[in-house]
Design a protein around this motif. Structure first.
Motif, PDB file in Angstrom:
ATOM      1  N   ILE A  86      93.971  48.862 114.778  1.00  0.00           N
ATOM      2  CA  ILE A  86      93.096  47.784 114.313  1.00  0.00           C
ATOM      3  C   ILE A  86      93.873  46.507 114.083  1.00  0.00           C
ATOM      4  CG2 ILE A  86      93.163  48.034 111.798  1.00  0.00           C
ATOM      5  CD1 ILE A  86      90.024  47.754 114.050  1.00  0.00           C
ATOM      6  N   THR A  89      94.039  44.324 117.068  1.00  0.00           N
ATOM      7  CA  THR A  89      92.860  43.539 117.424  1.00  0.00           C
ATOM      8  C   THR A  89      93.233  42.066 117.565  1.00  0.00           C
ATOM      9  OG1 THR A  89      91.432  45.082 116.211  1.00  0.00           O
ATOM     10  CG2 THR A  89      90.511  42.932 116.736  1.00  0.00           C
ATOM     11  N   ALA A 127      86.164  41.983 120.531  1.00  0.00           N
ATOM     12  CA  ALA A 127      87.476  42.549 120.194  1.00  0.00           C
ATOM     13  C   ALA A 127      87.336  43.728 119.238  1.00  0.00           C
ATOM     14  CB  ALA A 127      88.371  41.475 119.592  1.00  0.00           C
ATOM     15  N   VAL A 128      86.445  43.604 118.241  1.00  0.00           N
ATOM     16  CA  VAL A 128      86.222  44.716 117.319  1.00  0.00           C
ATOM     17  C   VAL A 128      85.636  45.915 118.062  1.00  0.00           C
ATOM     18  CG1 VAL A 128      84.904  45.476 115.310  1.00  0.00           C
ATOM     19  CG2 VAL A 128      85.985  43.241 115.298  1.00  0.00           C
ATOM     20  N   HIS A 130      86.083  46.574 121.185  1.00  0.00           N
ATOM     21  CA  HIS A 130      87.175  47.068 122.026  1.00  0.00           C
ATOM     22  C   HIS A 130      88.101  47.985 121.221  1.00  0.00           C
ATOM     23  CE1 HIS A 130      89.950  46.617 125.509  1.00  0.00           C
ATOM     24  NE2 HIS A 130      90.902  46.757 124.594  1.00  0.00           N
ATOM     25  N   SER A 131      88.490  47.534 120.031  1.00  0.00           N
ATOM     26  CA  SER A 131      89.380  48.338 119.195  1.00  0.00           C
ATOM     27  C   SER A 131      88.682  49.582 118.650  1.00  0.00           C
ATOM     28  CB  SER A 131      89.909  47.487 118.039  1.00  0.00           C
ATOM     29  OG  SER A 131      90.694  46.419 118.511  1.00  0.00           O
ATOM     30  N   GLY A 167      90.311  44.669 110.439  1.00  0.00           N
ATOM     31  CA  GLY A 167      90.368  44.151 111.800  1.00  0.00           C
ATOM     32  C   GLY A 167      89.750  42.768 111.903  1.00  0.00           C
ATOM     33  N   ILE A 171      91.523  39.247 113.217  1.00  0.00           N
ATOM     34  CA  ILE A 171      90.960  38.446 114.296  1.00  0.00           C
ATOM     35  C   ILE A 171      91.301  36.970 114.113  1.00  0.00           C
ATOM     36  CG2 ILE A 171      88.745  37.503 115.111  1.00  0.00           C
ATOM     37  CD1 ILE A 171      87.670  40.375 115.019  1.00  0.00           C
TER      38      ILE A 171
END
Length: 281
Positions: A86, A89, A127-128, A130-131, A167, A171
């Motif tokens: 995380i 990210t 992105a969140v 994705h992680s 996370g 970012i």
């Protein structure tokens, strides 16, 4: 002979519909997901790498690390691996923003009737997501090798919520670095030299007790240590910190919440300023 075009023959512009920032952000999320679908190799960092890390640490280092508070090293390890994932990210967001800036995609977005913030919101949500794939992959891999959650359903959900919240804070760090540096290569170098020491200088992979006193103090006050300790306590993957431990490890859930808010408050204004400056004429 020339003819004057009639009103009917003139190509009409498509109607521009008013949309909210959330609708625009969701379009950006779908744009990033479509990009990933067309280039599935982009998922290697949240599919192949997590499995590789879990297996390598569990079976290579696990044989040498025994002082894990009465739990198996596999259960001790999984929260640490998830914490590292995380944190990265920020890496995903930074490289994505820098790549779009390099290719001129952000300039194309600026010619559209959308808010500038929708690009950042869409990139952040993507992105969140994705992680989160990496978290799921690691959880499945952990279950396959013997990791278990011993806490209640509510405690398990709270631990995953803290991971996502942390996370979100990372970012903003990624947005700052992605807007500040000029190339993807520079972002890669900076993130590797920053995030890898940050994750390894914590309790993510090894207990902090055997460390030298000065190094142990740094590791125990590392925000990643609070996050990992919170997951271990909530999932029953390790004992609560002793009375001699620093406050963040004795109250890891509250400490993680404070760290997430503090990092967001610190990084968000600078990130927005750097992004605005980079995308302004």
């Amino acid at each position: 002979m020339t003819t004057t075009p009639t009103v009917e023959s003139v190509t009409q512009r498509p109607e521009i519909r008013q949309t909210t920032v959330w609708q625009q952000s969701w379009i950006m999320v779908k744009r990033n997901m479509i990009h990933t679908k067309r280039m599935p190799e982009m998922l290697s960092d949240v599919t192949i790498q997590p499995i590789m890390f879990v297996l390598l640490f569990a079976y290579v280092f696990g044989a040498s690390i025994t002082n894990t508070g009465g739990v198996s090293y596999k259960e001790f390890l999984l929260p640490g691996i998830m914490g590292q994932t995380i944190v990265f990210t920020a890496f995903i967001v930074a490289t994505g923003i820098t790549g779009d800036l390099e290719k001129g995609i952000i300039d194309r977005f600026r010619s559209l009737p959308i808010r500038r913030s929708s690009v950042l919101i869409g990139r952040s949500i993507a992105a969140v997501m994705h992680s989160s794939i990496g978290i799921v992959v690691m959880a499945i891999t952990g279950l396959a090798i013997g990791w278990r959650i011993h806490g209640t359903v509510g405690e398990a959900v709270l631990a995953f919520a803290l991971v996502l919240l942390f996370g979100f804070a990372m970012i903003w760090f990624g947005i700052l670095i992605g807007s500040w540096l000029k190339s993807v290569e520079a972002v890669n170098g900076f993130m590797f030299t920053t995030l890898f020491p940050l994750t390894f200088l914590s309790n993510a992979f090894v207990p902090t007790a055997p460390m030298p006193s000065w190094l142990r103090a740094i590791a125990e006050w590392n925000p990643i240590s609070a996050l990992v300790q919170a997951m271990r306590v909530l999932w029953g993957n390790g004992p609560a910190a002793g009375p001699d431990a620093p406050w963040p490890l004795q109250h890891p859930e509250v400490a993680t919440l404070i760290w997430a808010v503090a990092l967001t408050v610190v990084f968000a204004p600078f990130a927005l300023r750097a992004y605005t400056k980079r995308t302004s004429d």
